[in-house]
Design a protein around this motif. Sequence first.
Motif, PDB file in Angstrom:
ATOM      1  N   ALA A   1      18.390  14.682 -15.042  1.00  0.00           N
ATOM      2  CA  ALA A   1      17.149  13.881 -14.366  1.00  0.00           C
ATOM      3  C   ALA A   1      16.101  13.882 -15.263  1.00  0.00           C
ATOM      4  O   ALA A   1      15.448  14.960 -15.716  1.00  0.00           O
ATOM      5  CB  ALA A   1      17.042  14.467 -12.943  1.00  0.00           C
ATOM      6  N   ILE A   2      15.901  12.563 -15.769  1.00  0.00           N
ATOM      7  CA  ILE A   2      14.905  12.165 -16.485  1.00  0.00           C
ATOM      8  C   ILE A   2      13.344  12.288 -16.120  1.00  0.00           C
ATOM      9  O   ILE A   2      12.477  12.959 -16.586  1.00  0.00           O
ATOM     10  CB  ILE A   2      15.128  11.058 -17.619  1.00  0.00           C
ATOM     11  N   PHE A   3      13.351  11.440 -15.066  1.00  0.00           N
ATOM     12  CA  PHE A   3      12.035  11.320 -14.213  1.00  0.00           C
ATOM     13  C   PHE A   3      12.222  10.726 -12.940  1.00  0.00           C
ATOM     14  O   PHE A   3      13.187  10.092 -12.721  1.00  0.00           O
ATOM     15  CB  PHE A   3      10.797  10.861 -14.991  1.00  0.00           C
ATOM     16  N   SER A   4      11.099  10.882 -11.996  1.00  0.00           N
ATOM     17  CA  SER A   4      11.277  10.341 -10.551  1.00  0.00           C
ATOM     18  C   SER A   4      10.206   9.408 -10.493  1.00  0.00           C
ATOM     19  O   SER A   4       9.014   9.650 -11.181  1.00  0.00           O
ATOM     20  CB  SER A   4      11.276  11.350  -9.494  1.00  0.00           C
ATOM     21  N   GLY A   5       9.906   8.429  -9.685  1.00  0.00           N
ATOM     22  CA  GLY A   5       8.987   7.432  -9.467  1.00  0.00           C
ATOM     23  C   GLY A   5       9.117   6.806  -7.918  1.00  0.00           C
ATOM     24  O   GLY A   5       9.835   7.086  -7.587  1.00  0.00           O
ATOM     25  N   GLN A   6       8.015   5.997  -7.733  1.00  0.00           N
ATOM     26  CA  GLN A   6       7.943   5.265  -6.632  1.00  0.00           C
ATOM     27  C   GLN A   6       7.600   3.995  -6.966  1.00  0.00           C
ATOM     28  O   GLN A   6       7.155   3.509  -8.052  1.00  0.00           O
ATOM     29  CB  GLN A   6       6.470   5.910  -5.779  1.00  0.00           C
ATOM     30  N   LEU A   7       8.104   2.913  -6.044  1.00  0.00           N
ATOM     31  CA  LEU A   7       8.213   1.464  -6.224  1.00  0.00           C
ATOM     32  C   LEU A   7       7.484   0.760  -5.208  1.00  0.00           C
ATOM     33  O   LEU A   7       7.769   1.168  -4.039  1.00  0.00           O
ATOM     34  CB  LEU A   7       9.517   1.144  -6.266  1.00  0.00           C
ATOM     35  N   PHE A   8       6.636   0.379  -5.641  1.00  0.00           N
ATOM     36  CA  PHE A   8       5.508  -0.522  -4.719  1.00  0.00           C
ATOM     37  C   PHE A   8       5.732  -2.025  -4.666  1.00  0.00           C
ATOM     38  O   PHE A   8       5.626  -2.508  -6.042  1.00  0.00           O
ATOM     39  CB  PHE A   8       4.062  -0.036  -5.068  1.00  0.00           C
ATOM     40  N   ARG A   9       5.949  -2.770  -3.755  1.00  0.00           N
ATOM     41  CA  ARG A   9       6.052  -4.186  -3.742  1.00  0.00           C
ATOM     42  C   ARG A   9       5.678  -4.578  -2.487  1.00  0.00           C
ATOM     43  O   ARG A   9       5.826  -4.030  -1.355  1.00  0.00           O
ATOM     44  CB  ARG A   9       7.591  -4.672  -4.004  1.00  0.00           C
ATOM     45  N   ASP A  10       4.902  -5.948  -2.483  1.00  0.00           N
ATOM     46  CA  ASP A  10       4.556  -6.355  -1.059  1.00  0.00           C
ATOM     47  C   ASP A  10       5.617  -7.538  -0.841  1.00  0.00           C
ATOM     48  O   ASP A  10       5.369  -8.632  -0.273  1.00  0.00           O
ATOM     49  CB  ASP A  10       3.312  -6.982  -1.440  1.00  0.00           C
ATOM     50  N   ALA A  11       6.667  -7.080  -0.786  1.00  0.00           N
ATOM     51  CA  ALA A  11       7.998  -8.009  -0.159  1.00  0.00           C
ATOM     52  C   ALA A  11       8.984  -7.170   0.215  1.00  0.00           C
ATOM     53  O   ALA A  11       9.174  -6.102  -0.279  1.00  0.00           O
ATOM     54  CB  ALA A  11       8.163  -8.992  -1.335  1.00  0.00           C
ATOM     55  N   LEU A  12       9.929  -7.896   1.091  1.00  0.00           N
ATOM     56  CA  LEU A  12      10.993  -7.095   1.560  1.00  0.00           C
ATOM     57  C   LEU A  12      12.179  -7.562   0.649  1.00  0.00           C
ATOM     58  O   LEU A  12      13.394  -6.699   0.978  1.00  0.00           O
ATOM     59  CB  LEU A  12      11.353  -7.508   3.086  1.00  0.00           C
ATOM     60  N   ALA A  13      12.198  -8.457  -0.086  1.00  0.00           N
ATOM     61  CA  ALA A  13      13.375  -8.937  -0.820  1.00  0.00           C
ATOM     62  C   ALA A  13      12.639  -9.313  -2.205  1.00  0.00           C
ATOM     63  O   ALA A  13      11.974 -10.057  -2.451  1.00  0.00           O
ATOM     64  CB  ALA A  13      14.251 -10.199  -0.241  1.00  0.00           C
ATOM     65  N   PHE A  14      13.314  -8.552  -3.254  1.00  0.00           N
ATOM     66  CA  PHE A  14      12.680  -8.790  -4.477  1.00  0.00           C
ATOM     67  C   PHE A  14      13.751  -8.215  -5.701  1.00  0.00           C
ATOM     68  O   PHE A  14      14.586  -7.529  -5.470  1.00  0.00           O
ATOM     69  CB  PHE A  14      11.224  -8.048  -4.724  1.00  0.00           C
ATOM     70  N   ARG A  15      13.326  -8.639  -6.749  1.00  0.00           N
ATOM     71  CA  ARG A  15      14.169  -8.089  -8.095  1.00  0.00           C
ATOM     72  C   ARG A  15      13.011  -7.183  -8.980  1.00  0.00           C
ATOM     73  O   ARG A  15      11.872  -7.753  -8.992  1.00  0.00           O
ATOM     74  CB  ARG A  15      14.708  -9.315  -8.883  1.00  0.00           C
TER      75      ARG A  15
ATOM     76  N   ALA B   1       0.738  -1.168   0.004  1.00  0.00           N
ATOM     77  CA  ALA B   1      -0.062  -0.047  -0.170  1.00  0.00           C
ATOM     78  C   ALA B   1       0.870   1.334  -0.014  1.00  0.00           C
ATOM     79  O   ALA B   1       0.396   2.317  -0.554  1.00  0.00           O
ATOM     80  CB  ALA B   1      -0.839  -0.033   1.345  1.00  0.00           C
ATOM     81  N   ALA B   2       1.917   1.132   0.646  1.00  0.00           N
ATOM     82  CA  ALA B   2       3.035   2.292   0.732  1.00  0.00           C
ATOM     83  C   ALA B   2       4.222   1.907  -0.088  1.00  0.00           C
ATOM     84  O   ALA B   2       4.442   0.851  -0.086  1.00  0.00           O
ATOM     85  CB  ALA B   2       3.222   2.563   2.169  1.00  0.00           C
ATOM     86  N   PRO B   3       4.884   3.035  -0.957  1.00  0.00           N
ATOM     87  CA  PRO B   3       6.072   2.784  -1.413  1.00  0.00           C
ATOM     88  C   PRO B   3       7.116   2.324  -0.727  1.00  0.00           C
ATOM     89  O   PRO B   3       7.361   2.647   0.414  1.00  0.00           O
ATOM     90  CB  PRO B   3       6.459   4.086  -2.165  1.00  0.00           C
ATOM     91  N   VAL B   4       8.068   1.248  -1.361  1.00  0.00           N
ATOM     92  CA  VAL B   4       8.869   0.685  -0.428  1.00  0.00           C
ATOM     93  C   VAL B   4      10.456   1.477  -0.704  1.00  0.00           C
ATOM     94  O   VAL B   4      11.289   1.606   0.052  1.00  0.00           O
ATOM     95  CB  VAL B   4       9.424  -0.825  -0.804  1.00  0.00           C
ATOM     96  N   ALA B   5      10.259   2.399  -2.093  1.00  0.00           N
ATOM     97  CA  ALA B   5      11.429   2.956  -2.360  1.00  0.00           C
ATOM     98  C   ALA B   5      11.033   3.955  -3.239  1.00  0.00           C
ATOM     99  O   ALA B   5       9.979   4.104  -3.831  1.00  0.00           O
ATOM    100  CB  ALA B   5      12.648   2.307  -3.041  1.00  0.00           C
ATOM    101  N   PHE B   6      11.804   5.253  -3.361  1.00  0.00           N
ATOM    102  CA  PHE B   6      11.567   6.243  -4.463  1.00  0.00           C
ATOM    103  C   PHE B   6      12.856   6.397  -5.213  1.00  0.00           C
ATOM    104  O   PHE B   6      13.933   5.928  -4.676  1.00  0.00           O
ATOM    105  CB  PHE B   6      11.478   7.765  -3.602  1.00  0.00           C
ATOM    106  N   TYR B   7      12.790   6.560  -6.557  1.00  0.00           N
ATOM    107  CA  TYR B   7      13.910   6.617  -7.427  1.00  0.00           C
ATOM    108  C   TYR B   7      13.919   7.661  -8.305  1.00  0.00           C
ATOM    109  O   TYR B   7      12.783   8.397  -8.600  1.00  0.00           O
ATOM    110  CB  TYR B   7      14.063   5.332  -7.932  1.00  0.00           C
TER     111      TYR B   7
END
Length: 280
Positions: free
Chosen positions: A211-225, A196-202
């Motif tokens: 800087a081309i663009f920025s985004g938010q990364l959403f995942r329901d895991a603590l370890a992922f690819r 529900a909340a972003p795990v990272a911003f990039y």
Amino acid sequence: MTWRALILVPALLIATAAITLAVAVAAPPRALPAPKTDTLAARLLLPYFEVDFTSPQGRTTLFAVRNDDDAPVAVTIDYFEANRPAVPQLSESLTLGPKQVVTTNVRAKNVIRDDDDVARGYAVIRADRPTIQGDYFQLDDANDFAAGDRLVNADPDSPHNELCRFYTIRSFNGGPFDGGTTFTIWLESDVPATGAAPVAFYTVYNEAGDAIFSGQLFRDALAFRVSSTDLGLLGFEVPPFGAIEFELNQTTGHVWAQMSALGRFSVGLGGSCGDEAPAG
């Protein structure tokens, strides 16, 4: 006299060589230099493992732990599912002898599989004192891919702890690197990620530093690819070559990249990390 001199000289040389050899054999062994302290820890992290059980030639993860001490050390290895940090799914204890290395293929472990018959997770290796180091490899036999790195120093008492909140890392997504870049991300947390909340911003940069663009990364895991192409947004694509800055959301962790090329080559590398955002 001439012949006698010619015979005596070689005899003298042989005797001298024998004495030199005897001295060399009798000399004590040279002491090896002590390892740098930043390579040793009491807590190491395998930030992500993946095992494809649908095929014996599928992806797998190998890791090795070495005891750099001259005395045995007790070690515990805890395997966690990708989003269940509270309780390990599997634990094992062992004793590493002096200078001993133990290598593990996660495929040989009874780790929990997801619905697609692929096991995903991470592992934490603990020792009773800071004398261990190690490495890991992600193997994909079907595509002839292999890449690896050192196990991460995650020792909270170590001045060389490698867990950070901010990462800057290269991204290849063009030219011979037609397989793009895949980022492995691990987040330090005692509670699962909900999605529900972003795990990272990039923020994505091209090679010119724009800087081309920025985004938010959403995942329901603590370890992922996550692949570099998956970081693209509507109307924006990750440039063929550049860099990406990651800010992990309110936690520390680890980010690592693997670039794939021509369907059969790959290379893994880390980036710079810190507890404060990069200047600029």
